[in-house]
Motif scaffolding. Structure first.
Motif, short mmCIF file in Angstrom:
data_model
loop_
_atom_site.label_atom_id
_atom_site.label_comp_id
_atom_site.label_asym_id
_atom_site.label_seq_id
_atom_site.Cartn_x
_atom_site.Cartn_y
_atom_site.Cartn_z
N ARG A 23 0.84 -1.19 0.00
CA ARG A 23 0.00 0.00 0.00
C ARG A 23 0.88 1.24 0.00
NH1 ARG A 23 -3.64 -2.15 4.57
NH2 ARG A 23 -4.72 -3.80 3.45
N ALA A 24 0.53 2.19 -0.85
CA ALA A 24 1.28 3.43 -0.93
C ALA A 24 0.97 4.30 0.28
CB ALA A 24 0.93 4.17 -2.22
N SER A 25 1.89 5.19 0.61
CA SER A 25 1.65 6.10 1.73
C SER A 25 1.19 7.44 1.20
CB SER A 25 2.95 6.28 2.52
OG SER A 25 3.93 6.86 1.70
N GLY A 26 0.68 8.27 2.07
CA GLY A 26 0.28 9.62 1.69
C GLY A 26 -1.21 9.75 1.46
N ALA A 27 -1.59 10.92 0.92
CA ALA A 27 -3.00 11.23 0.69
C ALA A 27 -3.54 10.42 -0.48
CB ALA A 27 -3.15 12.71 0.41
N GLY A 28 -4.83 10.16 -0.49
CA GLY A 28 -5.42 9.43 -1.60
C GLY A 28 -6.74 8.78 -1.25
N GLY A 29 -7.16 8.90 -0.02
CA GLY A 29 -8.48 8.39 0.36
C GLY A 29 -8.56 6.88 0.31
N GLN A 30 -9.74 6.37 -0.09
CA GLN A 30 -10.00 4.93 -0.07
C GLN A 30 -9.04 4.16 -0.96
OE1 GLN A 30 -14.10 4.39 -1.09
NE2 GLN A 30 -14.66 4.09 1.05
N ASN A 31 -8.70 4.71 -2.11
CA ASN A 31 -7.84 3.99 -3.05
C ASN A 31 -6.50 3.64 -2.39
OD1 ASN A 31 -7.54 3.02 -5.83
ND2 ASN A 31 -5.87 4.49 -5.93
N ILE A 32 -5.89 4.60 -1.73
CA ILE A 32 -4.61 4.39 -1.07
C ILE A 32 -4.75 3.42 0.09
CG2 ILE A 32 -3.03 5.57 0.54
CD1 ILE A 32 -2.13 6.20 -2.16
N GLN A 33 -5.87 3.54 0.86
CA GLN A 33 -6.03 2.72 2.05
C GLN A 33 -6.37 1.27 1.75
OE1 GLN A 33 -9.02 4.96 4.07
NE2 GLN A 33 -7.66 6.68 4.44
N LYS A 34 -6.94 0.99 0.59
CA LYS A 34 -7.42 -0.36 0.32
C LYS A 34 -6.64 -1.12 -0.74
CE LYS A 34 -12.20 0.30 1.61
NZ LYS A 34 -13.58 0.14 1.19
N VAL A 35 -6.04 -0.40 -1.71
CA VAL A 35 -5.44 -1.07 -2.86
C VAL A 35 -3.92 -1.03 -2.77
CG1 VAL A 35 -5.36 -1.14 -5.39
CG2 VAL A 35 -7.40 -0.30 -4.23
N GLU A 36 -3.27 -2.15 -3.06
CA GLU A 36 -1.81 -2.22 -3.02
C GLU A 36 -1.26 -1.79 -4.37
OE1 GLU A 36 -0.78 -6.14 -1.67
OE2 GLU A 36 -1.16 -5.58 0.39
N THR A 37 -1.11 -0.47 -4.54
CA THR A 37 -0.67 0.06 -5.83
C THR A 37 0.83 0.31 -5.87
OG1 THR A 37 -1.21 2.27 -5.07
CG2 THR A 37 -2.86 1.15 -6.41
N ALA A 38 1.47 0.50 -4.73
CA ALA A 38 2.90 0.77 -4.71
C ALA A 38 3.68 -0.51 -5.05
CB ALA A 38 3.33 1.29 -3.35
N VAL A 39 4.83 -0.32 -5.69
CA VAL A 39 5.66 -1.46 -6.10
C VAL A 39 7.04 -1.30 -5.49
CG1 VAL A 39 6.71 -2.66 -8.04
CG2 VAL A 39 4.45 -1.67 -8.29
N GLN A 40 7.54 -2.39 -4.91
CA GLN A 40 8.91 -2.42 -4.42
C GLN A 40 9.66 -3.41 -5.29
OE1 GLN A 40 9.94 -3.88 -0.39
NE2 GLN A 40 10.38 -1.72 -0.01
N LEU A 41 10.58 -2.89 -6.10
CA LEU A 41 11.35 -3.71 -7.03
C LEU A 41 12.71 -3.99 -6.42
CD1 LEU A 41 11.53 -4.81 -10.01
CD2 LEU A 41 12.61 -2.65 -10.56
N ARG A 42 13.09 -5.26 -6.39
CA ARG A 42 14.40 -5.66 -5.84
C ARG A 42 15.23 -6.29 -6.95
NH1 ARG A 42 14.89 -6.15 -0.36
NH2 ARG A 42 13.08 -5.42 0.79
N PHE A 43 16.49 -5.85 -7.03
CA PHE A 43 17.41 -6.40 -8.02
C PHE A 43 18.73 -6.69 -7.31
CE2 PHE A 43 20.77 -5.47 -11.24
CZ PHE A 43 20.57 -6.61 -12.02
N ASP A 44 19.15 -7.95 -7.32
CA ASP A 44 20.36 -8.37 -6.65
C ASP A 44 21.57 -8.06 -7.53
OD1 ASP A 44 22.32 -9.52 -5.12
OD2 ASP A 44 21.21 -11.39 -4.76
N ILE A 45 22.19 -6.93 -7.27
CA ILE A 45 23.33 -6.49 -8.08
C ILE A 45 24.51 -7.45 -7.88
CG2 ILE A 45 25.00 -4.63 -8.46
CD1 ILE A 45 22.91 -2.71 -7.27
N ALA A 46 24.77 -7.81 -6.63
CA ALA A 46 25.94 -8.62 -6.30
C ALA A 46 25.93 -9.99 -6.97
CB ALA A 46 26.05 -8.77 -4.78
N ARG A 47 24.75 -10.59 -7.13
CA ARG A 47 24.68 -11.95 -7.69
C ARG A 47 24.14 -12.01 -9.12
NH1 ARG A 47 23.07 -11.94 -2.60
NH2 ARG A 47 24.23 -13.10 -1.07
N SER A 48 23.97 -10.89 -9.76
CA SER A 48 23.42 -10.88 -11.12
C SER A 48 24.45 -11.36 -12.13
CB SER A 48 22.96 -9.47 -11.49
OG SER A 48 22.58 -9.44 -12.85
N PRO A 49 24.12 -12.42 -12.89
CA PRO A 49 25.05 -12.90 -13.91
C PRO A 49 25.04 -12.03 -15.18
CG PRO A 49 23.08 -14.25 -13.91
CD PRO A 49 22.93 -13.26 -12.79
N SER A 50 24.09 -11.12 -15.28
CA SER A 50 23.93 -10.31 -16.49
C SER A 50 24.84 -9.08 -16.54
CB SER A 50 22.47 -9.83 -16.60
OG SER A 50 21.59 -10.91 -16.53
#
Length: 142
Positions: A23-50
């Motif tokens: 769930r995103a933080s900040g203002a936004g009413g019901q949409n922010i409070q109920k829907v998981e719209t925020a994205v946390q992207l993780r990329f393992d730099i240390a172990r990436s073969p690319s």
């Protein structure tokens, strides 16, 4: 598995990216409070073969506080109202960071001494300028 093109020489495997929705933080009413719209992207730099080793080192430095002790880059996107747009935003920010890290730093500048000719031209220019300024003054009396 599909690959994500970053530069002509670098592409990432789709499986190297881990996305978590929250769930995103900040203002936004019901949409922010109920829907998981925020994205946390993780990329393992240390172990990436690319990634080539030089790009990996620069990316770890560029990541700054977004890189964990284990060498995982964490990008959180919550600017937009929809999950898809935030997902795109997070991926684009990751790719932009990798593209920036892929540019090798310029070689260090070697200090050089000015040539005799350049020193003479500089002094000639200063003398001419001094003459112009001196001629602007009041005329001398006879």
């Amino acid at each position: 598995m599909s690959r994500i093109a970053v530069t002509p020489r670098i592409s990432l495997e789709e499986s190297e990216l881990v996305e978590e929705f929250l769930r995103a933080s900040g203002a936004g009413g019901q949409n922010i409070q109920k829907v998981e719209t925020a994205v946390q992207l993780r990329f393992d730099i240390a172990r990436s073969p690319s990634l080539p080793e030089a790009v990996r080192e620069r990316l770890l430095r560029l990541g700054g506080r977004r890189v964990t002790k284990d060498g995982v880059l964490v990008i959180t996107a919550q600017r937009h109202r929809t999950q898809d747009r935030n997902r795109e935003d997070a991926r684009e920010r990751l790719l932009a960071l990798i593209r920036e890290a892929a540019i090798p730093p310029p070689p260090p500048r070697r200090p050089t001494r000015p040539t005799l000719g350049s020193r003479e031209r500089r002094l000639e220019g200063k003398a001419k300028r001094g003459d112009v300024k001196r001629l602007r003054g009041r005329p001398e009396r006879d």
